[in-house]
Design an enzyme around this catalytic site. Structure first.
Site, short mmCIF file in Angstrom:
data_model
loop_
_atom_site.label_atom_id
_atom_site.label_comp_id
_atom_site.label_asym_id
_atom_site.label_seq_id
_atom_site.Cartn_x
_atom_site.Cartn_y
_atom_site.Cartn_z
N GLU A 106 -3.08 -4.68 -3.11
CA GLU A 106 -3.57 -5.57 -4.17
C GLU A 106 -3.64 -4.85 -5.51
O GLU A 106 -3.27 -5.40 -6.54
CB GLU A 106 -4.97 -6.11 -3.81
CG GLU A 106 -5.02 -6.84 -2.50
CD GLU A 106 -5.39 -5.97 -1.31
OE1 GLU A 106 -6.08 -6.46 -0.40
OE2 GLU A 106 -4.99 -4.78 -1.27
N ASN A 148 0.83 -1.21 0.00
CA ASN A 148 0.00 0.00 0.00
C ASN A 148 0.86 1.25 0.00
O ASN A 148 1.96 1.28 0.55
CB ASN A 148 -1.00 0.00 1.16
CG ASN A 148 -0.38 -0.08 2.53
OD1 ASN A 148 0.60 -0.78 2.76
ND2 ASN A 148 -0.97 0.62 3.49
N ILE A 149 0.34 2.28 -0.68
CA ILE A 149 1.02 3.56 -0.80
C ILE A 149 0.02 4.65 -0.44
O ILE A 149 -0.96 4.85 -1.15
CB ILE A 149 1.54 3.77 -2.24
CG1 ILE A 149 2.46 2.63 -2.66
CG2 ILE A 149 2.22 5.12 -2.37
CD1 ILE A 149 2.79 2.59 -4.13
N GLU A 150 0.26 5.30 0.69
CA GLU A 150 -0.65 6.36 1.13
C GLU A 150 -0.24 7.69 0.53
O GLU A 150 0.85 7.85 -0.02
CB GLU A 150 -0.65 6.43 2.66
CG GLU A 150 -1.25 5.21 3.29
CD GLU A 150 -1.32 5.26 4.80
OE1 GLU A 150 -1.99 4.39 5.37
OE2 GLU A 150 -0.70 6.15 5.43
N CYS A 165 -10.51 -3.52 -4.31
CA CYS A 165 -9.47 -4.50 -4.65
C CYS A 165 -10.07 -5.82 -5.12
O CYS A 165 -9.52 -6.48 -5.99
CB CYS A 165 -8.53 -4.72 -3.47
SG CYS A 165 -7.44 -3.30 -3.23
#
Length: 144
Positions: free
Chosen positions: A65, A52-54, A100
């Site tokens: 995903e 994950n990339i915030e 996702c």
């Protein structure tokens, strides 16, 4: 088919789970501190990972995903998705969010598969077919 709960040590896809754990270590999650990793295994044995990339603008965050699927598509993979492992920082297994599930479904339908999704917690893994997580899915065939 319903979820099957197994201890991680008994899972046939321990390597896939480990790949997802390694991906989670690369998470960019400075706001939530909720590091997630995903690993996709294809019929040819290849594994593609994502994390994950915030973003400070929360709506622009990317789930692990989705990153893994985008990476696979960018590498030319269009089918043969057999299994997905999703790992989070919680004691209980986590499942992919609705977005996702839809993104995974698109890749699965392109290859005509119903991959198993391994939802991983600290000590437990739930093995759930994607079709159970996303019943009556909308996909490429729905546009026919």
């Amino acid at each position: 088919m319903s979820a099957i709960e197994l201890p991680e040590s008994e899972m046939p896809d321990a390597e896939l789970v480990q790949a997802a754990r390694a991906a989670a270590e690369q998470s960019y999650s400075p706001y939530s501190r909720f590091a997630v990793g995903a690993a996709l295994r294809f019929a040819d044995g290849s594994v593609v990972t994502g994390t994950n990339i915030e973003n400070a603008s929360y709506g622009l965050a990317l789930c692990a995903e989705t990153v893994a699927v985008a990476k696979a598509m960018a590498e030319g993979v269009r089918g043969g998705l057999e299994a997905v492992a999703v790992v989070g920082p919680t004691a209980d297994p986590i499942t992919p969010c609705g977005r996702c599930r839809q993104v995974l479904n698109e890749l699965a339908q392109l290859g005509g598969t119903d991959p198993v999704v391994l939802c991983v917690g600290a000590e437990e893994v739930r093995s759930i077919p994607l079709s159970v997580l996303l019943p009556h899915a909308f996909g490429p065939a729905s546009l026919g």
